[in-house]
Scaffold this active site. Structure first.
Site, PDB file in Angstrom:
ATOM      1  N   ARG A   1      -4.126 -10.136   4.605  1.00 35.47           N
ATOM      2  CA  ARG A   1      -4.644 -10.118   3.209  1.00 35.47           C
ATOM      3  C   ARG A   1      -3.495  -9.517   2.278  1.00 35.47           C
ATOM      4  NH1 ARG A   1      -6.854  -6.374  -0.364  1.00 35.47           N
ATOM      5  NH2 ARG A   1      -8.433  -7.146  -1.807  1.00 35.47           N
TER       6      ARG A   1
ATOM      7  N   LYS B   1       0.720  -1.106  -0.097  1.00 35.44           N
ATOM      8  CA  LYS B   1       0.092  -0.075  -0.104  1.00 35.44           C
ATOM      9  C   LYS B   1       0.850   1.253   0.085  1.00 35.44           C
ATOM     10  CE  LYS B   1      -4.255  -1.644   1.515  1.00 35.44           C
ATOM     11  NZ  LYS B   1      -5.534  -1.499   2.486  1.00 35.44           N
TER      12      LYS B   1
END
Length: 275
Positions: free
Chosen positions: A253, A219
């Protein structure tokens, strides 16, 4: 925890492999479009240690455009059916649309992973009637605009309050507590300082009493800090995942399943080899 007809013991941390069947996801958009490409990637992630495969047909990156219901169904349902037919793995459907939830669970999904925490019209009812487990995520705003100017009085307390409210709503609607997972929503309506404050105090969310799913893989909170392109964020992803594990995360995840599964084993060994 029960995921329809499959049971996973979340006392041991687990890895969820990300399978984006989209043309525009921030990390792997376009790579796994189509049933065969998606099936090969699912198999690869399962062999590397994934207990969950999270199938998403609509990008939720900042600024992402909405897709139609039919587009999302066309992208996800054949893939879910193929994975369910070929592999013994828990399939998660990453969606906010009630119609997609219903058809995905019928096709073989055992977990509904919703960035909008069942907030769309009809979503709570669809999830409840499906019998699937649910993952409720915190997000401030919507994907198109969520990173414009997010503000909090205290990001951890605000996320805690939101998730507390949402989990109570789900239980009142008939979803058992034993089928609810929470996700603090790293990168969803949060600045760089917000994300790291949340990571630092993540253990406070354990007081809610639900398993916690964490998604920090590749991210921008890592890219901006490290000044790394999306394909150069593996070390940062593993570092953040390891911190999350030590603070109570139950499911990670991720894009990089093999490397994350190794990190899970190392952290789990801390408990396994205690005197």
């Amino acid at each position: 925890m029960q995921f329809k007809d499959k049971y996973i013991d979340l006392n041991t941390p687990r890895v969820m492999g990300i399978l984006n069947v989209t043309p525009d996801s921030f990390s792997d958009g376009g790579r796994f479009l189509g049933r065969e490409n998606a099936l090969k990637q699912a198999e690869a992630m399962i062999l590397e240690g994934a207990d969950f495969i999270d199938v998403g047909g609509e990008s939720t990156r900042p600024g992402a455009e909405d897709v139609s219901l039919q587009q999302e169904l066309d992208r996800t349902i054949p893939v879910i059916e193929a994975i369910a037919t070929n592999f013994d793995v828990v399939i998660s459907i990453d969606t906010s649309k009630p119609e997609v939830m219903q058809q995905a669970v019928s096709a073989g999904a055992g977990l509904i992973n919703d960035i909008r925490a069942l907030g769309e019209s009809g979503a709570l009812s669809a999830a409840t009637s499906s019998g699937a487990a649910v993952c409720l995520m915190h997000m401030q705003g919507q994907p198109k605009t969520m990173q414009a100017a997010p503000q909090y009085r205290d990001v951890v307390k605000d996320v805690y309050t939101f998730l507390d409210t949402k989990t109570q709503q789900c239980m009142q609607a008939g979803i058992p507590k034993s089928q609810i997972i929470i996700d603090p929503g790293f990168g969803f309506g949060k600045t760089l300082p917000h994300n790291y404050q949340l990571l630092d105090r993540l253990e406070e969310l354990n007081n809610l009493g639900f398993p916690m799913l964490i998604g920090v893989s590749r991210k921008s909170m890592l890219g901006h800090l490290l000044n790394r392109d999306v394909d150069q964020r593996l070390a940062g992803s593993i570092a953040a995942a390891t911190i999350a594990l030590t603070k109570g995360a139950s499911i990670l995840r991720v894009h990089d399943v093999k490397q994350t599964a190794d990190a899970v084993k190392v952290v789990s060994a801390l408990s396994a080899y205690k005197d």
